[in-house]
Design an enzyme around this catalytic site. Structure first.
Site, short mmCIF file in Angstrom:
data_model
loop_
_atom_site.label_atom_id
_atom_site.label_comp_id
_atom_site.label_asym_id
_atom_site.label_seq_id
_atom_site.Cartn_x
_atom_site.Cartn_y
_atom_site.Cartn_z
N MET A 1 0.87 -1.23 0.02
CA MET A 1 0.02 -0.05 0.13
C MET A 1 0.86 1.04 0.05
O MET A 1 2.00 1.19 0.62
CB MET A 1 -0.91 0.02 1.00
N VAL A 119 0.92 -8.37 -5.82
CA VAL A 119 0.94 -8.54 -4.42
C VAL A 119 0.00 -7.71 -3.66
O VAL A 119 -0.47 -8.15 -2.51
CB VAL A 119 2.45 -7.72 -3.98
N GLU A 120 -0.57 -6.41 -4.10
CA GLU A 120 -1.27 -5.63 -3.30
C GLU A 120 -2.71 -6.19 -3.41
O GLU A 120 -3.59 -6.30 -2.32
CB GLU A 120 -1.46 -4.47 -3.96
N THR A 121 -3.33 -6.85 -4.37
CA THR A 121 -4.80 -7.39 -4.50
C THR A 121 -4.98 -8.53 -5.33
O THR A 121 -5.90 -8.81 -5.83
CB THR A 121 -5.59 -6.18 -5.39
N TYR A 309 8.75 -6.24 2.03
CA TYR A 309 8.04 -6.03 0.96
C TYR A 309 8.71 -5.67 -0.46
O TYR A 309 8.35 -6.29 -1.62
CB TYR A 309 7.16 -4.67 1.08
#
Length: 326
Positions: A1, A119-121, A309
């Site tokens: 994020m 990775v995010e969604t 991350y």
């Protein structure tokens, strides 16, 4: 994020209880007055939104258990999976023209853009079930370690909704208030979102084209250099005081390629000796692995402050690129 580093405050707060005294009616009124005066927003409208917001205990619990608090050997397995790699190739194939245009215009590799969204969604499959208004309200008024940051993001969210014609009571996202395919927080949405399909609206919630262009723009604005390495494996066997060398907090590149080599770190790169660099240690199940982060690594930490991350995104992008070439 984008733009959030949560783990630093979690350790401080993990042993504390969320106390009702963390927020007061006076704090809310001050927030309303400041937002109304500085940005010409109807105070009655802001009051209405705060009155409709709910303190979400799941949000307050989730922020104390971020993925980035896990050791590397647990963390990377969440993201570096065959399914995520193959879905990444499929996403790339589906949006090949858009990704090629983003790479050409912003100088950011398509593989990195795909990996970020992966990775995010998981390429838009999991964009969060928390109401963003509730998340930011809960963290802005009931989470003392980061209340200033999240209260600011609540203000940014209200401004964003007004500027983009969004319904602030309907938008859902992560427990930290991140939204859309790339999980932009409100301030990042306002600063870096682009209308990449030219329809007159910057839509990161439903428009994959805008999401791709906006992720690319974010990295271009944070000085990602196409064609330059991100991180390379390292072998610090000749270092006399290894703990001191890797003990620095934060993400800043505290050394240079030359100074790390002089300290006894072995690694391979063609980057010049004066290139900013830093040695990172990642906890494995049995021992540790080491990587030298370079300027592009630092750019990825501008999206999420965790070195875990950044390395996971880098390795996933490489795996997706290799899989697509086969």
């Amino acid at each position: 994020m984008t733009g959030i580093g949560l783990s630093a405050s979690v350790a401080v707060y993990a042993q504390q209880e969320v106390s009702p005294s963390a927020t007061t009616e006076a704090a809310k009124q001050a927030f309303i007055q400041e937002l109304a005066q500085q940005h010409q927003i109807d105070p009655d409208y802001i009051t209405q939104l705060l009155d409709s917001a709910q303190r979400d205990e799941q949000v307050l619990q989730a922020i104390q258990r971020p993925w980035e608090a896990r050791p590397w050997h647990q963390y990377h397995g969440i993201f570096l999976t065959e399914r995520r790699i193959q879905q990444g190739v499929a996403f790339w194939n589906e949006h090949q023209d858009t990704l090629a245009r983003a790479e050409q215009e912003f100088g950011v590799p398509a593989s990195l853009i795909v990996a970020i969204i992966g990775v995010e969604t998981f390429y838009g499959q999991y964009m969060g079930n928390y109401r963003v208004l509730d998340s930011l309200y809960s963290l802005g008024f009931y989470y003392p370690p980061r209340e200033r940051f999240f209260r600011s993001e609540l203000g940014e969210f209200i401004r964003l909704a007004a500027a983009e014609g969004l319904d602030p009571e309907a938008i859902k996202g992560s427990y930290a208030g991140a939204m859309g395919y790339g999980q932009f927080i409100s301030s990042s949405y306002r600063a870096y979102a682009v209308d990449f399909d030219g329809d007159g609206q910057r839509d990161l919630l439903n428009n994959k084209v805008d999401a791709i262009g906006s992720v690319a723009n974010y990295f271009a604005r944070h000085r990602y250099q196409k064609g330059q390495p991100v991180a390379v494996p390292a072998w610090p066997n000749r270092v006399e005081d290894l703990d001191t060398l890797v003990s620095s907090r934060g993400q800043n590149l505290t050394h240079t390629v030359g100074s790390l080599r002089a300290a006894g770190v072995d690694f391979i790169t063609q980057m010049g000796d004066d290139t900013p660099a830093r040695l990172f240690r990642f906890d494995e199940q049995d021992g540790a692995s080491y990587w030298v982060g370079l300027p592009n690594f630092y750019s990825i930490t501008r999206y999420n402050h965790s070195p875990l991350y950044a390395l996971a995104v880098h390795l996933l992008s490489e795996e997706i690129r290799h899989a697509k070439q086969q």
